[in-house]
Design a protein around this motif. Structure first.
Motif, short mmCIF file in Angstrom:
data_model
loop_
_atom_site.label_atom_id
_atom_site.label_comp_id
_atom_site.label_asym_id
_atom_site.label_seq_id
_atom_site.Cartn_x
_atom_site.Cartn_y
_atom_site.Cartn_z
N ASN B 1 0.86 -1.11 -0.04
CA ASN B 1 -0.12 0.15 -0.12
C ASN B 1 0.96 1.36 -0.03
OD1 ASN B 1 -1.82 1.68 0.25
ND2 ASN B 1 -2.46 1.44 2.46
N ALA B 2 1.14 1.72 -0.97
CA ALA B 2 2.12 2.90 -1.18
C ALA B 2 1.63 4.10 -0.48
CB ALA B 2 2.17 3.28 -2.77
N GLY B 3 2.32 4.94 0.01
CA GLY B 3 1.89 6.15 0.51
C GLY B 3 1.68 7.27 -0.38
N VAL B 4 1.65 8.49 0.19
CA VAL B 4 1.18 9.55 -0.70
C VAL B 4 2.41 9.61 -1.70
CG1 VAL B 4 0.69 11.97 -0.62
CG2 VAL B 4 -0.04 10.57 0.96
N MET B 26 -3.04 8.38 -0.86
CA MET B 26 -3.02 6.83 -0.45
C MET B 26 -4.26 6.13 -0.90
SD MET B 26 -1.33 6.55 3.44
CE MET B 26 -1.68 4.84 3.38
N LYS B 27 -4.21 5.17 -1.48
CA LYS B 27 -5.38 4.38 -1.88
C LYS B 27 -6.50 4.66 -0.79
CE LYS B 27 -6.58 -0.17 -3.87
NZ LYS B 27 -6.28 -1.38 -4.30
N PHE B 69 -8.30 18.22 -8.30
CA PHE B 69 -8.29 16.84 -8.00
C PHE B 69 -9.27 16.01 -8.63
CE2 PHE B 69 -7.46 13.14 -5.95
CZ PHE B 69 -7.71 12.75 -4.70
N PRO B 70 -9.01 15.62 -9.96
CA PRO B 70 -9.97 14.97 -10.99
C PRO B 70 -10.51 13.92 -10.64
CG PRO B 70 -7.78 14.99 -11.82
CD PRO B 70 -7.35 15.59 -10.44
N LYS B 71 -11.32 13.42 -11.20
CA LYS B 71 -12.28 12.01 -10.67
C LYS B 71 -11.14 10.94 -11.04
CE LYS B 71 -16.06 9.29 -11.87
NZ LYS B 71 -17.34 9.18 -12.75
N GLU B 72 -10.23 11.00 -12.05
CA GLU B 72 -9.24 9.99 -12.29
C GLU B 72 -7.82 10.45 -12.33
OE1 GLU B 72 -12.04 6.80 -12.68
OE2 GLU B 72 -9.57 6.75 -12.64
N GLY B 73 -6.95 9.88 -11.66
CA GLY B 73 -5.55 10.56 -11.87
C GLY B 73 -5.12 11.65 -10.54
N PRO B 74 -4.08 12.30 -10.57
CA PRO B 74 -3.59 12.64 -9.24
C PRO B 74 -3.91 14.27 -9.11
CG PRO B 74 -2.02 12.82 -11.03
CD PRO B 74 -2.94 11.87 -11.59
N SER B 75 -3.86 14.73 -7.95
CA SER B 75 -3.98 16.07 -7.59
C SER B 75 -3.10 16.77 -8.14
CB SER B 75 -4.47 16.26 -6.03
OG SER B 75 -4.41 17.58 -5.98
N ILE B 76 -3.38 17.87 -8.89
CA ILE B 76 -2.39 18.73 -9.53
C ILE B 76 -2.46 20.32 -8.68
CG2 ILE B 76 -1.46 19.99 -11.44
CD1 ILE B 76 -1.45 17.15 -11.80
N LEU B 77 -1.24 20.64 -8.33
CA LEU B 77 -1.02 22.08 -8.09
C LEU B 77 -0.26 22.76 -8.99
CD1 LEU B 77 -1.33 24.28 -5.82
CD2 LEU B 77 0.85 23.50 -4.95
N LEU B 96 -8.21 9.44 5.14
CA LEU B 96 -9.21 8.64 4.81
C LEU B 96 -10.55 9.64 5.05
CD1 LEU B 96 -10.27 5.94 3.90
CD2 LEU B 96 -10.35 5.23 6.48
N GLN B 97 -10.25 10.28 6.18
CA GLN B 97 -11.52 11.07 6.71
C GLN B 97 -11.17 12.20 7.39
OE1 GLN B 97 -13.61 7.79 8.88
NE2 GLN B 97 -13.18 9.16 10.75
N THR B 98 -11.61 13.35 7.62
CA THR B 98 -11.41 14.55 8.31
C THR B 98 -11.23 13.79 9.97
OG1 THR B 98 -13.47 15.32 8.63
CG2 THR B 98 -12.21 16.15 6.90
#
Lengths: 111, 113
Positions: B1-4, B26-27, B69-77, B96-98
């Motif tokens: 389980n890879a990290g961020v 993370m997944k 943060f698209p539906k598919e793929g990474p978040s982009i800054l 996972l949650q706040t």
């Protein structure tokens, strides 16, 4: 977001001495988290405190949450050179929309 | 389980160029936060996203900066027309949650020359 005041900003100790950092909030916290960031590294989650007066230990680290849930402390007993880094407290906003970190306490340990 | 996962680890841009920083949480994590850290300073909140939604961007400069943060793929800054003052470490964190512990990526060190 509300400020979280963390003191001291810097702390230099001799190896074997104890170390304490404090986080203070003007408002009641739902919970507080602690993180460690090694020089050149990224923050790593250490612990979360939720209950009033809670005390948790991780080997030489002791975490406390105040009775009023407005302050917290991290105490390291008999520091080692591996403890070097910056320790941050984190106050999650109740809405979860913003994470407010304290400014951190940078710990250096002289061997 | 890879990290961020953040990439690139180091990025050098000339003034006026664009910088794109990527973050794969993370997944199973649907909450993503971006932070900026100047040398010898603390972590400053920039933006909080969930899938396809910007929840809080109150820490983001009004101009030149955007995040997704698209539906598919990474978040982009994305930082357009970078200036020297943009040089910093940019960290992404996911949860996972706040009100849970947050996992940070190794960061992207941006240098603007």
């Amino acid at each position: 977001g509300q400020q979280v005041m963390q003191i001291p900003q810097y702390q230099h100790v001799q190896e074997g001495e104890d170390f304490t950092t404090y986080c203070n909030s003007s408002t009641t916290l739902s919970n507080i988290q602690w993180y460690k960031q090694r020089p050149g590294g990224h923050p790593v989650f250490l612990i979360q405190l939720v209950k009033s007066g809670e005390v948790k230990k991780q080997k030489r680290l002791t975490f406390q949450f105040g009775e009023a849930k407005k302050n917290s402390s991290l105490h390291i007993t008999a520091t080692q050179t591996t403890d070097v880094g910056t320790y941050f407290c984190l106050r999650p906003e109740t809405s979860g929309s913003r994470l407010t970190f304290g400014e951190g306490t940078q710990l250096t340990v002289n061997p | 389980n890879a990290g961020v996962m953040q990439n690139p680890r180091h990025l050098v841009r000339r003034r006026g160029q664009e910088a794109r920083l990527r973050c794969s949480p993370m997944k199973g994590h649907s909450h993503v936060y971006w932070y900026r850290q100047l040398p010898e300073e603390g972590l400053k909140f920039m933006v909080y996203l969930q899938k396809e939604n910007i929840i809080d961007e109150s820490g983001m400069p009004k101009e030149r900066f955007s995040a997704e943060f698209p539906k598919e793929g990474p978040s982009i800054l994305r930082i357009q027309q970078v200036v020297r003052g943009d040089s910093a470490a940019y960290f992404c964190a996911s949860s996972l949650q706040t009100d849970y512990g947050y996992t940070f990526g190794s960061g992207t060190r941006l240098t603007v020359v």
